[in-house]
Every structure is written in C-alpha cells, then in structure tokens.
Design a protein around this motif. Structure first.
Motif, short mmCIF file in Angstrom:
data_model
loop_
_atom_site.label_atom_id
_atom_site.label_comp_id
_atom_site.label_asym_id
_atom_site.label_seq_id
_atom_site.Cartn_x
_atom_site.Cartn_y
_atom_site.Cartn_z
N ASP A 1 -3.95 9.00 1.11
CA ASP A 1 -2.53 9.41 1.20
C ASP A 1 -1.93 8.16 1.01
N PRO A 2 -1.46 7.98 0.11
CA PRO A 2 -0.45 6.54 -0.11
C PRO A 2 0.96 6.53 0.74
N THR A 3 1.47 7.68 1.14
CA THR A 3 2.75 7.82 2.02
C THR A 3 2.21 7.21 3.35
N ALA A 4 0.86 7.20 3.73
CA ALA A 4 0.66 6.50 4.91
C ALA A 4 0.58 4.87 4.85
N ALA A 5 0.39 4.53 3.91
CA ALA A 5 0.71 2.95 3.81
C ALA A 5 2.26 2.58 3.63
N VAL A 6 3.25 3.39 3.43
CA VAL A 6 4.40 3.14 3.52
C VAL A 6 5.17 3.53 4.65
N LEU B 1 -2.65 0.51 -2.26
CA LEU B 1 -2.15 0.49 -1.12
C LEU B 1 -1.45 -0.63 -0.51
N ARG B 2 -1.91 -1.71 -0.58
CA ARG B 2 -1.55 -2.71 -0.02
C ARG B 2 -0.20 -3.07 -0.52
N ILE B 3 -0.21 -2.90 -2.00
CA ILE B 3 1.30 -3.26 -2.58
C ILE B 3 2.43 -2.32 -2.09
N PHE B 4 1.84 -1.20 -1.80
CA PHE B 4 3.10 0.02 -1.33
C PHE B 4 3.32 -0.52 -0.01
N ARG B 5 2.40 -1.19 1.05
CA ARG B 5 2.71 -1.47 2.29
C ARG B 5 3.34 -2.78 2.34
N GLU B 6 3.07 -3.75 1.51
CA GLU B 6 3.65 -5.28 1.68
C GLU B 6 4.97 -5.30 0.74
N GLN B 7 4.99 -4.74 -0.06
CA GLN B 7 6.35 -4.98 -0.94
C GLN B 7 7.20 -4.18 -0.51
N PRO B 8 8.64 -4.32 -0.90
CA PRO B 8 9.71 -3.56 -0.59
C PRO B 8 9.76 -2.06 -1.02
#
Length: 651
Positions: A467-472, A373-380
């Motif tokens: 919910d991975p969408t919540a990270a993005v 989740l952190r990768i989804f949130r921090e990377q582009p």
C-alpha cells in the motif's frame, strides 16, 4: 370560472401536491422544477383572481414541450426510474391547467397517491417512510374534503385521513408478511440503463476515488463474530484492475468463471463476520482480504484474482456471512504474466526512464519496491484530496511535477513503476478501515473509506500486497481518513463537522436504520420462508390460502366495526333500558306501545285490556318515572325497577 372546489380547498390540494412532489425536486431537471412551481403558483393565483383556464392549444403545446423536454433531459428515454418519475411529476402538474370538475380533482388526488410510491424507487430509509406516512394522511384528508361542496375544518379532515390510514394498517401488515416475495425489490427491476451507480467503479482514473470521500453514504455494515482485526488489517477487497491505458485502470478480462478461484494458503486465525451490503448495481460483494472460498454464498463466485463476485447485479440490500484470513499467501503463478507487465506505448517516458535507472540500483524485486516506498516517504509528496489536474502523461506529472495526490495516484504510479522494472503488478480497489458504532456493536464502512492499493508478484511468495499510501500517510491506514487529512488540509464537510454530539446522533440514527434494514427491507424470499416455516406456511399454496383467509377475516371484522358504528347508539339510561325491555314483553303479548304515547297512558291502556296485570304494571310505571325523572335518582329504585321488569310475566 366554474370551480368544483372552494378556494380554500383548492389551495389545500395544491399545497399537498407540492408536498408530495418536493422530495423529487433535487432529482428533476432544473427546467422541470421551475415549470412545476410556476404551474402550481399560477393555478393558485388563477383561482383567487377568477382567471379563465388556458385554451386547449396552449395546454397541448405545454404538454408536448414537457414531453420533449423529458426526452431530451434523459437521452431519449421516457421509461425507467428517473425519466418515468420526471414525466409523471410534470404531467400531474400540467393536469392542474384543466382542473374543472370532480373527475379532474379525483385524477389529481390519485396521481398524488401514485407519486408517493415513486419515492421508494430512490430511497427506502426510515425517514422516507415517516415522510410518506405524513403525505398519505394529508392526501387522504384532501380526498375527504373533495367529497364535500364546502370547505371543512383541517382538524376534521386530518383526523378522518389518519383514521382511514389506521384502518388500512392491518391489511398492510398481512400483505407485508404473507404476500409471496419475488427475488429483488420492485424498485430494482426496471433499472435505468444510465442510472448512477453508488460507490466504486469498474475503472480507476485519477480523482475517481478521492471524489468518493465527499460522500457520507454507507457502503456496507459489518458485524464481527469474535475478535476484530486492527484497522491496518481491514482491507475490504473489491475490483481488481490489470489493464492500464496510460491514464486509467480497468479489468482486462472476465473473472466470473466458476472453478477458477485463487490458490491461496490461508494462515493464522479465521475471522468470521456478517456483511449487510447496500445496493450498488454491480457484481462486487466486498470481503475482508482474503475470504475462505468454502464460506462464500451459493450465488457468488471467488474470482481468479481474489475478488468476490455475485452472479447477478446487486440491486437490493443483501446480507451474507463469510470467513476470512488476514494472514494469507496467494502463491499461484499469474495465468497470463504478460498482461501484468503491459504498458501502453507513448505514455509517461520520464517514469519509464526513472524506473530503469532505479532498477539498476536495486535488482531484487522487494528491494526495488522498498526503494520506491522510501522515495514516497522521504521526498515532499503530499496526501491530498485536491490534487492538481493531470494531462496525457499523468504518472510523469504526478511523480516529478505536482507530487500531490490521493490513494489512486500513489497506487497507479507504484504499479506503473513496478511494471516498468519487469515486476508483475495490479491495482486493487475496495475499502479500508471502518468506524465502530458503539451502540450497535457493528462497523460502518462508508464511501469515504474507499481505497486503492497494489499487489506485486514476487517469486516464490506470490502476490504481495503493498500500500503506497501507507508510506505517505500512515495515519490513513492505521487510523482513518480524518487523521490523515486533518493536519494537511481541510476535511470535507461531513467529516470536519463530526463532533462528539454529531457522532452520537449519527450512530444512533444509523443503528435505527440498520434495524429497519434488517427487519423490514431485508424481508425478502429467504427471510420470509424462514419466518413462515415456523408456522408451517413454507408451502406457497398454504401461504396464499392463509393470506386469503386473513384478508377476508380482517375485512369482515372492519365491516362489522363500521356497521356497529353506523347502528343507532345504545342508550346509556338504565331506567329507559328497563322500560324498553317491558315494552318488548308487552309487544310480544300483542299490546305494543303507540306513537307519542306516554308511560302512564300506555300502562292504563294495557291494564284495561289485562286487568290481572294492572297492579304490577302500575308499580313498574311508578318506579320508572321516579328513576327517570327525579332530579337525584336513587340506586335502590333502579335495582327494584330491574327486578320488577324481570319478574313480570305475560303468560
């Protein structure tokens, strides 16, 4: 050419036929729409130019080609909702090519009535009813005009058509209320095998859910009894997928098994609510995650993976009440753990390699999930409705190349990464959020609220929603799809144009539709039984007997009204009415008036035969002539005339 109808009447009939068929234009194949328009246009021009009708061989050829065209357009089908309607429309138009006498006119008119009913196969919205009422009046007006050789004024025929429709209204209401209902609507029984199913599918591939965002259709409406959960807690659970073939997710085994519901520890405060679900031709009955099994309807089952399933396909709008707990723990051990870890061979090698390297850094399951989740949130990574197309290794291309996707891309990639690290996972689809209708006090969940998320198995907590969408795009979960996309890309048309005025109009119209659905379209067997039981008519025999008596009485009343209307008009002349009363008395005495005999001659003749009546009759005749023929008749002589006639005795 011999025309039964005048030219103007024929043009009116063609115009009404086009009006009746027009809503089907968007549903018919393009070739059929063009053929119908060409036939109607040619028939109008042929009548004006006095052209001869086509020969028999041409009419037979066009009919055969149209029949073959319908077969080809609907994969060898001529029955069912779509193919049957298409065949009816094109054959009704081709009937115009042999339009000669009264019989042909009547056939086309009654085909128009029949085609009106086909519109309910596709829509039962309030606007459809309003449109069809207009069509019924117009068709009836054409029917009235077809009974005359000459053209009639449109104002007259439309007034007559409206009057006939109003006379049928009492019978319609009686049949609607009292006619025994069958389970499921009539338009749901002959369902097409290939008919499109609205909403979520029984599989999930990249692009499936994002395409639903383009739809503004209502999935269901929700009325909460008490406090409403915040948007971030409004997950409406639907199909659950555990089988991944490298590109798409599907259900791996049947879940419609009684007695095998999930083992759930329900916590916190219960949320009670009522859902009005639109027909979706599937078995899914959406519920707020997680429903209490004791509150589910009798004809539904709570599946092993927590999805609510109907025993039969949802072909009609249905209403059900549930109790759910947004705080819960689904702690049962997976029945077949290996299927939640299965990945196809030969797909997404870069993802599998990346998962192993990341797993070495985070041996704990939850730490590993948080790292993704952190990768989804921090990377582009970008949340978008317009992701690029993906090839065979769809997860590889999404994670390492495009990095642009919608909720199905993120949930699919997250579930694959978890399985690659030995963590059981599955994809859950459904809806998330919902918009409040301020005027009706209920929430509308649309197809544009479709969503996908993931559940992973972590001992000892059990299945955990992530919910991975919540990270993005956290705005998608906490607010709405509009909030998530407004700053990233252009919204779909129905969302970008949603101004305050449009919202006001849409909310008002949706409230009207919701009331229409609840009072009319939801009037099925259960609601009918509940309503009629208040009047002691819950028994089928009493219901049919009451319906028969009511219809007979209504028809008798309408018949009496028509007979009274056809009877000679009652005179409004008070003096003449009294004179007729006197004439009836003298007739019973054997002295009836003669044809063309004036009042004075009549009185003198009777006086000669009955001298004792002479004075009274001459007095009555004088009052009558004064009241009837004076330019400014007085009220007093009228009262005196009425008194004199009542006082006159023949015995």
């Amino acid at each position: 050419m011999n025309e039964y109808l005048p030219l103007v009447s024929l043009w009116r009939l063609l115009a009404v036929l086009a009006l009746v068929i027009s809503p089907h234009v968007l549903r018919l194949p393009v070739w059929e729409t063009a053929l119908i328009a060409a036939v109607i246009g040619w028939r109008a021009l042929a009548a004006y130019k006095q052209w001869r009708l086509p020969p028999v061989w041409l009419k037979l050829g066009l009919t055969a080609l149209a029949f073959i065209g319908v077969l080809w357009s609907y994969q060898g089908r001529i029955s069912g909702q779509n193919a049957g309607t298409a065949l009816l429309c094109v054959m009704a138009a081709l009937k115009l090519l042999e339009f000669r006498d009264r019989r042909d006119v009547m056939v086309v008119v009654f085909l128009m009535y029949f085609m009106l009913m086909t519109h309910f196969l596709f829509s039962q919205e309030l606007w459809t009813v309003a449109y069809l009422i207009v069509c019924v009046v117009a068709t009836t007006a054409v029917l009235v005009e077809c009974q005359h050789r000459g053209a009639l004024a449109p104002r007259f025929t439309l007034r007559k058509g409206g009057a006939i429709a109003l006379q049928a209204l009492p019978l319609m209401l009686l049949l609607f209320i009292l006619f025994p209902r069958i389970p499921g609507p009539l338009w749901g029984l002959p369902a097409d095998a290939g008919a499109a199913r609205s909403g979520l599918s029984d599989r999930m591939a990249p692009g499936d859910i994002s395409s639903l965002i383009e739809s503004d259709e209502t999935a269901f409406r929700v009325t909460f009894d008490g406090a409403v959960p915040p948007p971030a807690a409004r997950y409406w659970r639907g199909p659950v997928f555990d089988n991944f073939d490298g590109r798409a997710w599907e259900e791996g085994f049947a879940t419609l098994v009684p007695g095998y519901g999930p083992e759930v520890d329900l916590r916190g405060r219960p949320v009670r609510y009522e859902i009005t679900l639109e027909p979706n031709r599937a078995r899914w009955l959406f519920a707020l995650d997680m429903p209490d099994e004791s509150s589910i309807p009798e004809d539904a089952i709570l599946g092993r993976e927590g999805q609510l399933l109907a025993r039969k396909l949802v072909r009609e709008r249905r209403r059900y009440t549930l109790t759910s707990f947004t705080d819960y723990r689904m702690a049962q051990t997976p029945q077949h753990p290996r299927r939640y870890l299965r990945l196809p061979d030969g797909f997404n090698p870069r993802t599998l390699d990346f998962a192993q390297r990341l797993r070495d850094q985070y041996p704990q399951d939850l730490d590993y999930a948080r790292a993704i989740l952190r990768i989804f949130r921090e990377q582009p990574y970008v949340y978008t409705l317009q992701p690029p197309a993906l090839g065979r290794h769809s997860v590889d291309e999404f994670l390492f190349d495009t990095r642009r996707g919608f909720c199905e891309h993120y949930s699919s990639a997250f579930a694959v990464l978890m399985r690659a690290a030995g963590v059981p996972s599955r994809v859950v689809t459904g809806y998330q959020g919902g918009q409040l209708n301020e005027f009706g006090g209920y929430y509308v969940v649309r197809q544009s609220d479709a969503h996908a998320w993931v559940e992973i198995w972590v001992a000892p907590d059990g299945w955990i929603r992530i919910d991975p969408t919540a990270a993005v795009a956290p705005e998608r979960i906490e607010q709405s799809i509009e909030a998530a996309l407004s700053e990233l890309e252009g919204l779909p048309g129905h969302l970008s144009a949603r101004t305050r005025l449009r919202y006001y109009l849409e909310a008002r119209w949706d409230l009207i539709n919701a009331q229409w659905n609840g009072l009319v379209l939801a009037y099925g067997p259960e609601l009918q039984q509940q309503f009629l039981s208040r009047f002691g008519l819950d028994d089928m025999r009493r219901m049919i007997l009451t319906l028969t008596i009511a219809i007979t009485g209504t028809l008798a009343l309408l018949g009496l009204m028509l007979l009274r209307k056809a009877a000679p008009a009652r005179t409004e002349d008070a003096a003449l009415r009294e004179w007729h009363r006197l004439a009836r008395k003298l007739t019973r005495a054997g002295l009836p008036p003669r044809p063309a005999e004036g009042p004075q001659d009549y009185v003198e003749r009777v006086a000669a035969a009955r001298p004792s009546w002479a004075a009274a009759l001459r007095h009555i005749a004088g009052l009558y002539l004064h009241s009837r023929y004076q330019l400014d008749p007085e009220t007093a002589p009228l009262r005196e005339l009425a008194h004199a006639v009542r006082s006159f005795r023949t015995s």
